[in-house]
Motif scaffolding. Sequence first.
Motif, PDB file in Angstrom:
ATOM      1  N   GLY A   1     -78.372  89.469 -66.404  1.00  0.00           N
ATOM      2  CA  GLY A   1     -78.082  88.220 -65.900  1.00  0.00           C
ATOM      3  C   GLY A   1     -76.163  89.541 -65.322  1.00  0.00           C
ATOM      4  N   TYR A   2     -76.267  90.477 -65.713  1.00  0.00           N
ATOM      5  CA  TYR A   2     -75.329  91.562 -65.179  1.00  0.00           C
ATOM      6  C   TYR A   2     -74.853  91.550 -63.729  1.00  0.00           C
ATOM      7  CZ  TYR A   2     -73.516  93.960 -69.242  1.00  0.00           C
ATOM      8  OH  TYR A   2     -72.974  94.067 -70.865  1.00  0.00           O
ATOM      9  N   THR A   3     -73.975  91.340 -63.237  1.00  0.00           N
ATOM     10  CA  THR A   3     -73.792  91.682 -61.532  1.00  0.00           C
ATOM     11  C   THR A   3     -72.910  93.481 -61.763  1.00  0.00           C
ATOM     12  OG1 THR A   3     -71.237  91.396 -62.229  1.00  0.00           O
ATOM     13  CG2 THR A   3     -73.018  89.146 -61.025  1.00  0.00           C
ATOM     14  N   ALA A   4     -73.451  93.341 -60.306  1.00  0.00           N
ATOM     15  CA  ALA A   4     -72.278  95.267 -59.688  1.00  0.00           C
ATOM     16  C   ALA A   4     -71.218  95.089 -60.719  1.00  0.00           C
ATOM     17  CB  ALA A   4     -72.104  94.878 -58.654  1.00  0.00           C
ATOM     18  N   PHE A   5     -70.361  94.028 -60.691  1.00  0.00           N
ATOM     19  CA  PHE A   5     -68.817  94.534 -60.742  1.00  0.00           C
ATOM     20  C   PHE A   5     -68.991  94.174 -62.869  1.00  0.00           C
ATOM     21  CE2 PHE A   5     -65.574  91.878 -64.226  1.00  0.00           C
ATOM     22  CZ  PHE A   5     -64.493  92.918 -63.453  1.00  0.00           C
ATOM     23  N   ASP A   6     -70.471  93.719 -63.105  1.00  0.00           N
ATOM     24  CA  ASP A   6     -70.090  93.694 -64.979  1.00  0.00           C
ATOM     25  C   ASP A   6     -70.705  95.063 -65.197  1.00  0.00           C
ATOM     26  OD1 ASP A   6     -70.126  90.788 -65.599  1.00  0.00           O
ATOM     27  OD2 ASP A   6     -72.219  90.790 -65.045  1.00  0.00           O
TER      28      ASP A   6
ATOM     29  N   TYR B   1     -84.100  91.241 -63.013  1.00  0.00           N
ATOM     30  CA  TYR B   1     -83.598  90.617 -61.642  1.00  0.00           C
ATOM     31  C   TYR B   1     -82.678  91.708 -60.395  1.00  0.00           C
ATOM     32  CZ  TYR B   1     -85.021  86.594 -64.625  1.00  0.00           C
ATOM     33  OH  TYR B   1     -85.787  85.729 -64.377  1.00  0.00           O
ATOM     34  N   PRO B   2     -82.657  91.744 -59.486  1.00  0.00           N
ATOM     35  CA  PRO B   2     -81.751  92.109 -58.396  1.00  0.00           C
ATOM     36  C   PRO B   2     -80.208  91.637 -58.810  1.00  0.00           C
ATOM     37  CG  PRO B   2     -83.089  90.768 -56.922  1.00  0.00           C
ATOM     38  CD  PRO B   2     -83.351  90.330 -58.789  1.00  0.00           C
ATOM     39  N   VAL B   3     -79.476  93.301 -59.093  1.00  0.00           N
ATOM     40  CA  VAL B   3     -78.800  91.973 -59.601  1.00  0.00           C
ATOM     41  C   VAL B   3     -77.703  92.308 -57.885  1.00  0.00           C
ATOM     42  CG1 VAL B   3     -76.348  94.713 -59.278  1.00  0.00           C
ATOM     43  CG2 VAL B   3     -78.259  94.709 -61.284  1.00  0.00           C
ATOM     44  N   SER B   4     -77.018  91.139 -58.786  1.00  0.00           N
ATOM     45  CA  SER B   4     -76.020  90.723 -57.320  1.00  0.00           C
ATOM     46  C   SER B   4     -74.721  91.779 -56.897  1.00  0.00           C
ATOM     47  CB  SER B   4     -75.333  89.289 -58.113  1.00  0.00           C
ATOM     48  OG  SER B   4     -74.124  88.421 -56.850  1.00  0.00           O
ATOM     49  N   ALA B   5     -74.307  92.149 -55.515  1.00  0.00           N
ATOM     50  CA  ALA B   5     -73.332  93.049 -55.272  1.00  0.00           C
ATOM     51  C   ALA B   5     -72.158  92.191 -55.315  1.00  0.00           C
ATOM     52  CB  ALA B   5     -73.258  93.355 -53.809  1.00  0.00           C
ATOM     53  N   ASP B   6     -71.686  91.911 -55.859  1.00  0.00           N
ATOM     54  CA  ASP B   6     -69.969  90.963 -55.971  1.00  0.00           C
ATOM     55  C   ASP B   6     -69.220  92.038 -55.906  1.00  0.00           C
ATOM     56  OD1 ASP B   6     -70.534  91.799 -58.527  1.00  0.00           O
ATOM     57  OD2 ASP B   6     -69.521  90.178 -59.583  1.00  0.00           O
ATOM     58  N   VAL B   7     -69.482  92.133 -54.282  1.00  0.00           N
ATOM     59  CA  VAL B   7     -67.803  93.181 -54.121  1.00  0.00           C
ATOM     60  C   VAL B   7     -66.241  93.028 -54.360  1.00  0.00           C
ATOM     61  CG1 VAL B   7     -67.352  94.089 -51.509  1.00  0.00           C
ATOM     62  CG2 VAL B   7     -69.835  93.717 -52.264  1.00  0.00           C
ATOM     63  N   GLU B   8     -66.259  91.637 -53.420  1.00  0.00           N
ATOM     64  CA  GLU B   8     -64.926  91.469 -54.060  1.00  0.00           C
ATOM     65  C   GLU B   8     -63.944  91.085 -55.596  1.00  0.00           C
ATOM     66  OE1 GLU B   8     -64.335  87.605 -52.108  1.00  0.00           O
ATOM     67  OE2 GLU B   8     -65.204  88.087 -50.407  1.00  0.00           O
ATOM     68  N   LYS B   9     -65.066  90.758 -56.221  1.00  0.00           N
ATOM     69  CA  LYS B   9     -64.337  91.111 -57.575  1.00  0.00           C
ATOM     70  C   LYS B   9     -64.491  92.891 -57.848  1.00  0.00           C
ATOM     71  CE  LYS B   9     -66.340  88.389 -62.208  1.00  0.00           C
ATOM     72  NZ  LYS B   9     -66.982  87.976 -62.248  1.00  0.00           N
ATOM     73  N   ILE B  10     -64.585  93.651 -57.582  1.00  0.00           N
ATOM     74  CA  ILE B  10     -65.205  95.228 -57.793  1.00  0.00           C
ATOM     75  C   ILE B  10     -64.031  95.655 -56.762  1.00  0.00           C
ATOM     76  CG2 ILE B  10     -65.731  97.035 -57.597  1.00  0.00           C
ATOM     77  CD1 ILE B  10     -68.736  96.371 -57.732  1.00  0.00           C
TER      78      ILE B  10
END
Length: 397
Positions: free
Chosen positions: A306-311, A349-358
């Motif tokens: 469940g990790y995103t890029a930010f995680d 699963y693919p890692v979601s690229a939550d760019v704005e959060k980073i």
Amino acid sequence: MRIKRWICLCTLGIIIITSGAVRWATAKDFLIKQSGLLLIIGGVGAVILSIEKIIKVFISVLLPKQEEKIVDIIYQKRQLRWGPRIVAIGGGTGLSTLLHGIKRYTDNITAIVTVTDTGGSSGRLTKQFNILPPGDIRNCLVALAETEDLMKDLFNYRFKNGELKGHSFGNLFITALCEVTGDFEEAIRKSSEVLAIQGKVVPSTLESVSLLARGKDGRIVEGETNITESKMKIERVFLKPADCRATSEAIQAIEDAELIILGPGSLYTSVIPNLLIKDIQEAIKRSRAIKVYVCNVMTQAGETEGYTAFDHLEALLKHTYPQIVNYCVVNNAPVPPELLARYREEGAYPVSADVEKIQKKGYAVIEGEMIDSANYVRHNPQKLSALLINLLQRDLI
């Protein structure tokens, strides 16, 4: 072969140099001394020209139609020798994938490799011979190798039967060298010579260390393989002993680096363990290099479920400090549906690229289509390396 004329010219050049040297050393008249100096210069020119022509004649005979190719190789080697100083920190498949691409740009690369692997061939050899696990080291050596494919295949060959079943030849080779030399670092150096690698491969520490993980459910699991197989959601990882020291080669490489790359690779079992060594953390903190975290393309069951890029970045910072990286590299290419189905069965699963959060966290994000999805979903070494080198060049301008 038309070589006689150039041998004669070389001989004549040597005679002219000798004559000029005698004239320059014995003459008292200024003009005669100067003429001696001119003879020396002319003789040296004749020798250099003749040697160059002799080499070309031999190349044309021994390697017909490959003169231009050899010139290109020499030019490329010279360029690589003066390439940027890069340090890549990690382990497993992720690090070796990166090295396959980076070696096209520089010889000045140091791979700093985790030594906490407890599974498979490495785990068995570690227990039996009391050495550090050689598996990740072997993968990096092969990735940086410039030898023939047969030698690479040999190092990666895994025995299928008998008492050696499951062992790779490369692991056994490093173990044997360690027994002969009595030194794990020396065994790596000798293996590097055999494979004619570009750059260096160094362990993050020479001490026998164990990786421990505390799950979000409070469980403590020890051993890299046990942690992976537990599939638990991880709260934090630790090293035992916590005060292990980094290798001097690893620290020196970090201090000299222009670019430091963390990942790709298993977040909790390949990347972070190296950064838990205080010496390495401190060296990165002192370094003025560009520091980049390459986020994984896919999550891992349990470990980063469940990790995103930010995680991923947040976990890295939680175990280190805020300035450990300047940039975060994320993939924005879609994963083919047929591979998605296969990975879904494994809980990945693919890692979601939550760019704005980073970016809100204060880190620059580099996005790109960087996946290789022929059989597995992983970073494409050429695309990833090109992106990193472009980032370095842009930052240096």
